[in-house]
Motif scaffolding. Sequence first.
Motif, mmCIF file in Angstrom:
data_model
loop_
_atom_site.group_PDB
_atom_site.id
_atom_site.type_symbol
_atom_site.label_atom_id
_atom_site.label_comp_id
_atom_site.label_asym_id
_atom_site.label_seq_id
_atom_site.Cartn_x
_atom_site.Cartn_y
_atom_site.Cartn_z
ATOM 1 N N TYR A 170 92.807 64.241 124.598
ATOM 2 C CA TYR A 170 92.415 63.888 123.256
ATOM 3 C C TYR A 170 93.426 64.730 122.141
ATOM 4 C CZ TYR A 170 88.487 61.430 125.395
ATOM 5 O OH TYR A 170 87.692 60.827 126.378
ATOM 6 N N ARG A 171 93.516 64.039 121.195
ATOM 7 C CA ARG A 171 93.856 64.756 120.051
ATOM 8 C C ARG A 171 92.999 64.737 118.908
ATOM 9 N NH1 ARG A 171 98.747 66.370 121.352
ATOM 10 N NH2 ARG A 171 99.186 67.514 119.334
ATOM 11 N N LEU A 172 92.745 65.975 118.196
ATOM 12 C CA LEU A 172 91.922 66.077 116.757
ATOM 13 C C LEU A 172 92.870 66.136 115.524
ATOM 14 C CD1 LEU A 172 89.001 66.463 116.326
ATOM 15 C CD2 LEU A 172 89.281 68.982 116.343
ATOM 16 N N PHE A 173 92.128 65.463 114.547
ATOM 17 C CA PHE A 173 92.873 65.305 113.445
ATOM 18 C C PHE A 173 91.775 65.579 112.190
ATOM 19 C CE2 PHE A 173 95.315 62.580 116.006
ATOM 20 C CZ PHE A 173 96.598 62.786 115.724
ATOM 21 N N ALA A 174 92.224 66.392 111.165
ATOM 22 C CA ALA A 174 91.377 66.466 109.875
ATOM 23 C C ALA A 174 91.501 65.366 109.168
ATOM 24 C CB ALA A 174 91.804 67.957 109.270
ATOM 25 N N LEU A 175 90.566 64.572 109.017
ATOM 26 C CA LEU A 175 90.824 63.431 108.139
ATOM 27 C C LEU A 175 90.859 63.583 106.277
ATOM 28 C CD1 LEU A 175 88.260 61.036 110.044
ATOM 29 C CD2 LEU A 175 90.905 61.179 110.423
ATOM 30 N N ALA A 176 91.785 62.705 106.045
ATOM 31 C CA ALA A 176 91.894 62.886 104.495
ATOM 32 C C ALA A 176 90.713 62.277 103.606
ATOM 33 C CB ALA A 176 93.188 62.179 104.086
ATOM 34 N N ASP A 177 90.369 62.836 102.883
ATOM 35 C CA ASP A 177 89.400 62.497 101.773
ATOM 36 C C ASP A 177 88.020 61.925 102.212
ATOM 37 O OD1 ASP A 177 91.587 62.711 99.879
ATOM 38 O OD2 ASP A 177 92.295 60.585 100.443
ATOM 39 N N ALA B 97 93.106 55.373 110.644
ATOM 40 C CA ALA B 97 92.624 56.468 109.676
ATOM 41 C C ALA B 97 93.621 57.593 109.733
ATOM 42 C CB ALA B 97 91.155 56.893 110.043
ATOM 43 N N LEU B 98 94.530 57.557 110.705
ATOM 44 C CA LEU B 98 95.278 58.927 110.855
ATOM 45 C C LEU B 98 96.100 59.032 109.652
ATOM 46 C CD1 LEU B 98 95.266 59.025 114.923
ATOM 47 C CD2 LEU B 98 93.519 59.787 113.122
ATOM 48 N N SER B 99 96.719 58.068 109.230
ATOM 49 C CA SER B 99 97.712 58.036 108.072
ATOM 50 C C SER B 99 97.364 59.182 107.228
ATOM 51 C CB SER B 99 97.905 56.847 107.304
ATOM 52 O OG SER B 99 98.645 56.818 106.355
ATOM 53 N N GLY B 100 98.123 60.101 107.048
ATOM 54 C CA GLY B 100 97.761 61.322 105.947
ATOM 55 C C GLY B 100 96.694 62.302 106.516
ATOM 56 N N ALA B 101 96.317 62.252 107.680
ATOM 57 C CA ALA B 101 95.360 63.230 108.437
ATOM 58 C C ALA B 101 96.448 64.275 109.154
ATOM 59 C CB ALA B 101 94.783 62.738 109.472
ATOM 60 N N GLU B 102 95.699 65.336 109.088
ATOM 61 C CA GLU B 102 96.529 66.747 109.935
ATOM 62 C C GLU B 102 96.226 66.752 111.287
ATOM 63 O OE1 GLU B 102 96.769 71.464 109.373
ATOM 64 O OE2 GLU B 102 95.387 70.389 107.951
ATOM 65 N N ASP B 103 96.900 66.904 112.208
ATOM 66 C CA ASP B 103 96.779 67.194 113.427
ATOM 67 C C ASP B 103 96.239 68.592 113.730
ATOM 68 O OD1 ASP B 103 96.880 67.590 116.313
ATOM 69 O OD2 ASP B 103 98.583 65.959 116.766
ATOM 70 N N ILE B 104 95.138 68.574 114.032
ATOM 71 C CA ILE B 104 94.642 70.038 114.377
ATOM 72 C C ILE B 104 94.299 70.325 115.755
ATOM 73 C CG2 ILE B 104 93.869 70.109 111.970
ATOM 74 C CD1 ILE B 104 90.999 69.570 112.945
ATOM 75 N N THR B 105 94.884 69.631 116.803
ATOM 76 C CA THR B 105 94.635 69.886 118.174
ATOM 77 C C THR B 105 94.904 71.231 118.568
ATOM 78 O OG1 THR B 105 95.411 67.145 118.533
ATOM 79 C CG2 THR B 105 95.169 68.808 120.327
ATOM 80 N N ARG C 182 85.595 73.770 114.724
ATOM 81 C CA ARG C 182 84.800 74.964 114.089
ATOM 82 C C ARG C 182 86.005 75.912 113.973
ATOM 83 N NH1 ARG C 182 79.732 76.182 113.950
ATOM 84 N NH2 ARG C 182 79.360 74.805 115.826
ATOM 85 N N ASN C 183 87.019 76.084 115.253
ATOM 86 C CA ASN C 183 88.063 76.936 115.245
ATOM 87 C C ASN C 183 89.282 76.589 113.892
ATOM 88 O OD1 ASN C 183 87.215 78.169 117.339
ATOM 89 N ND2 ASN C 183 88.597 77.331 118.890
ATOM 90 N N TYR C 184 89.307 75.363 113.588
ATOM 91 C CA TYR C 184 90.055 74.823 112.454
ATOM 92 C C TYR C 184 89.290 75.373 111.292
ATOM 93 C CZ TYR C 184 91.752 71.761 108.835
ATOM 94 O OH TYR C 184 92.110 71.361 107.774
ATOM 95 N N LEU C 185 88.318 75.177 110.978
ATOM 96 C CA LEU C 185 87.698 75.665 109.865
ATOM 97 C C LEU C 185 87.950 77.241 109.559
ATOM 98 C CD1 LEU C 185 84.251 73.459 109.342
ATOM 99 C CD2 LEU C 185 86.454 73.126 108.285
ATOM 100 N N ASP C 186 87.542 77.790 110.611
ATOM 101 C CA ASP C 186 87.791 79.653 110.605
ATOM 102 C C ASP C 186 89.177 79.771 110.198
ATOM 103 O OD1 ASP C 186 85.204 79.636 111.489
ATOM 104 O OD2 ASP C 186 85.577 80.322 113.513
ATOM 105 N N ALA C 187 90.111 79.275 110.938
ATOM 106 C CA ALA C 187 91.502 79.618 110.456
ATOM 107 C C ALA C 187 91.770 79.058 109.278
ATOM 108 C CB ALA C 187 92.334 78.585 111.505
#
Length: 352
Positions: free
Chosen positions: A260-267, A329-337, A343-348
């Motif tokens: 799997y890959r994880l993305f921070a979705l835009a807006d 929906a991945l257009s404009g999203a940040e790949d945070i895999t 939670r780790n992404y938000l902490d960073a």
Amino acid sequence: MLSGAPFSRENQTSFRVVHEQRRRAHACGGIIVEQNFAAPRVEVQRPAIGEGNLHPSGPWVAERLAAIKEFIATNADDLDPTVRKIIEGAEGISAVDAFRGQYELGRLRQKTADTWQDVDMLLLPTSPTTSTVSAMLADPIRQNSKFGRYTNFANLMGCAAIAVPAGFGRDGLPAGVMLVAPGFTDDALEDFAAKMHADAASGLGRDRTAAIPAPPAPHVPEGWVTLAVVGAHLRGMPLNHQLTEPGGIFLQETRTAPDYRLFALADTVPPKPGLVRAEDGDSIAVELWALPPDAFGLFVDAIPAPLGIGKLTLEDGRQVAGFLCETAALSGAEDITRHGGWRNYLDAKDGV
């Protein structure tokens, strides 16, 4: 939600270890809100009727004398000398002093009542410092008074509290934290404290290498649906209430298979991640929850696009219902895999 109160750096071991436990509380789902611990919680621990009264806290020691007055009259020599000195110090406390103390305690309780509108529990050090046995024996009353700076108020104010080992500093000295909440919330504190204790990996008592036994698995009624959540529905996150309000039961933290890959979705409001299956993926942190069938149906029906529920494969090979995202929906999203989880992404991102 916890309140992480700042405290003195008198002992660097306590400061470093307790600061690390603050991070563990956040990882366990707590949202940290800084508060000033000072008065009135410190006030409630000070002698209310003059400096001549021995610790703890003026007139309250009279209750100890009342409990063993007949015994101490005939067996005083059987008591520990320090305990005897403290309890016998109550001989000069009058009924007027006791009532004045009760009135002052009531006033201070009122001043702290609003705390529980902002936080669920307080996260405090169990002690501002660590003393050797010889130092304690040399001046036991003063040393114990110092140790009680962050703890004594809990009893006087009728709070629930539990102490949690937090590990050891570089010098080998131990430190810990205390979770404090309104009275009769012991069960809730126990679960959170057990998780923090396990994460600290500080052993059991003198055996610093012993593994803490895993808590028993929660009972899940037959027919309930297991759901994997990856983002805003995690414990401590903005939408977790959508799981807890219908009676959802937290099961465990685990990870997906490495597909799997994880993305921070835009807006998105609140901010949300999107999980997609990918051949070049990685393992992503998730939480497993159990929901009643009717609640699960209503939950799924309310999920807005581009998110939906599909089958996730976990690292142990199990397949469970879980959040997946439409690739459109991945257009404009940040790949945070690379962060391995939301939670780790938000902490960073927040520099926690």
